[in-house]
Design an enzyme around this catalytic site. Sequence first.
Site, short mmCIF file in Angstrom:
data_model
loop_
_atom_site.label_atom_id
_atom_site.label_comp_id
_atom_site.label_asym_id
_atom_site.label_seq_id
_atom_site.Cartn_x
_atom_site.Cartn_y
_atom_site.Cartn_z
N HIS A 183 -28.80 -91.20 42.77
CA HIS A 183 -30.04 -91.85 42.31
C HIS A 183 -30.31 -91.66 40.82
O HIS A 183 -31.30 -91.04 40.42
CB HIS A 183 -31.25 -91.43 43.15
CG HIS A 183 -31.31 -89.97 43.52
ND1 HIS A 183 -31.23 -88.95 42.60
CD2 HIS A 183 -31.47 -89.37 44.71
CE1 HIS A 183 -31.33 -87.79 43.22
NE2 HIS A 183 -31.47 -88.03 44.51
N ASP A 218 -31.24 -93.96 49.14
CA ASP A 218 -32.14 -92.81 49.20
C ASP A 218 -33.37 -93.14 50.06
O ASP A 218 -34.45 -92.60 49.82
CB ASP A 218 -32.57 -92.35 47.80
CG ASP A 218 -33.10 -90.92 47.80
OD1 ASP A 218 -32.96 -90.23 48.82
OD2 ASP A 218 -33.66 -90.51 46.77
N HIS A 243 -27.97 -83.89 43.13
CA HIS A 243 -29.36 -84.27 42.81
C HIS A 243 -29.55 -83.79 41.38
O HIS A 243 -29.77 -82.61 41.14
CB HIS A 243 -30.35 -83.62 43.78
CG HIS A 243 -31.76 -84.02 43.50
ND1 HIS A 243 -32.50 -84.84 44.34
CD2 HIS A 243 -32.57 -83.78 42.43
CE1 HIS A 243 -33.70 -85.06 43.81
NE2 HIS A 243 -33.76 -84.42 42.64
N LYS A 287 -23.34 -81.79 49.18
CA LYS A 287 -24.52 -82.14 48.37
C LYS A 287 -25.08 -80.92 47.66
O LYS A 287 -25.36 -79.90 48.29
CB LYS A 287 -25.59 -82.76 49.28
CG LYS A 287 -26.91 -83.10 48.60
CD LYS A 287 -26.78 -84.31 47.70
CE LYS A 287 -28.04 -84.54 46.87
NZ LYS A 287 -28.91 -85.56 47.38
N HIS A 317 -31.28 -90.80 54.09
CA HIS A 317 -31.93 -89.75 54.88
C HIS A 317 -32.29 -90.32 56.24
O HIS A 317 -33.10 -91.24 56.33
CB HIS A 317 -33.20 -89.25 54.19
CG HIS A 317 -32.93 -88.63 52.85
ND1 HIS A 317 -32.71 -87.28 52.69
CD2 HIS A 317 -32.82 -89.18 51.62
CE1 HIS A 317 -32.49 -87.02 51.41
NE2 HIS A 317 -32.54 -88.16 50.74
N HIS A 326 -26.19 -93.12 50.22
CA HIS A 326 -27.17 -92.01 50.14
C HIS A 326 -28.33 -92.36 51.06
O HIS A 326 -29.17 -93.20 50.72
CB HIS A 326 -27.66 -91.86 48.70
CG HIS A 326 -28.61 -90.71 48.51
ND1 HIS A 326 -28.48 -89.81 47.48
CD2 HIS A 326 -29.71 -90.32 49.20
CE1 HIS A 326 -29.45 -88.91 47.55
NE2 HIS A 326 -30.22 -89.22 48.60
#
Length: 352
Positions: free
Chosen positions: A176, A249, A138, A101, A17, A15
Amino acid sequence: MSTTEIIITRPDDWHLHLRDGSMLKAVAPSSSADFGRAIIMPNLVPPITTPEQAVLYRQRIMDAIPENHDFEPLMTLYLTESTNPDDVSRGASSGLIKAVKLYPAGATTNSDSGVRNMDVVMPVLEKMAKIGLPLLVHGEVTDEDVDIFDREAVFIDTVLEPLRSHLPELRIVMEHVTTVTGVEYVMASDNNLAATITTHHLIINRNTILAGGIKPHYYCLPVAKREKHRLALRTAATSGNSRFFLGTDSAPHCDGTKLSTCGCAGIFTSPNTLGCLTTVFEQENALGNLEAFVSLNGPEFYRFPPNSSKIRLFKTKVPVLFPDKINTQEGPVTVFDPMFPIHWQVTPHTED
Ligand code: DOR
Ligand code: ZN
């Protein structure tokens, strides 16, 4: 005698970004230095919703990776209420798309295009269940009347459990996970559900953010919870249980947007994540389970082979120095401060 060297399969980040443009160029090498692969979050502006966008984004990522780094970005699509099931299956069968996602609309950074009504996306989810493509969630509801610290537990009751009862074949990763409830839910479920755990949620609790002054660099979503939850996450991560694996994350934002009256959620951990994690596993007397968490459990769930190369972690007398910030054209990005010294250095490992 205490362990001073560990050689493990090269880790993956399930995960991540990476952003785009100059930010992508600045942050990508921090991940590709230590990780073999990463699941790339699609929450750009506009989001990555089609295989055509994903293929171009993948190329921009590859262009940002130093030539001597061996790194594979694993692309995902952002689920919207207008996602076409055929786009998803086309992307998956070409080998490009590894997961989809789900952001509940409004849950976090760049989630405005997310899902408001799960019934609308059911045809996409049914197709994914059929072809075995994982859904990454999420796991927070966004209803204003739900307390921010309860959003994960309410998501499990009102979204995840009904979805799993309706589509038990759908393979889901609770991204997460941050609470005892989340950990216990995953442990009690069948093999079609797994969870990622971030580096920072193993280290900080809500006091870190709020006690003694507000610390925006520790603010992320899902927000860190009280201490008992952090301890449950540490137990799950260090247990070796194959249903828990690393998803950092790592989410870079420039200092200007973090240090604001309405600061962005996101913690940038890529540069020192492995050093932080090795320290956590050492503190928990669980160095023997580090490889499972960072290198083996993720590929097993995604049905990929583990990386074939290895890394070496060795203990240093003096703490390893990491930059406080990295500079980008958009401004400085602060690196996560774990509030303890890191005595573990990462290097590639080659058999001789
Ligand atoms: O803290 C977060 N930052 N949580 C998310 O879910 C999104 C991420 C981001 O993109 O900045
Ligand atoms: Zn994220």
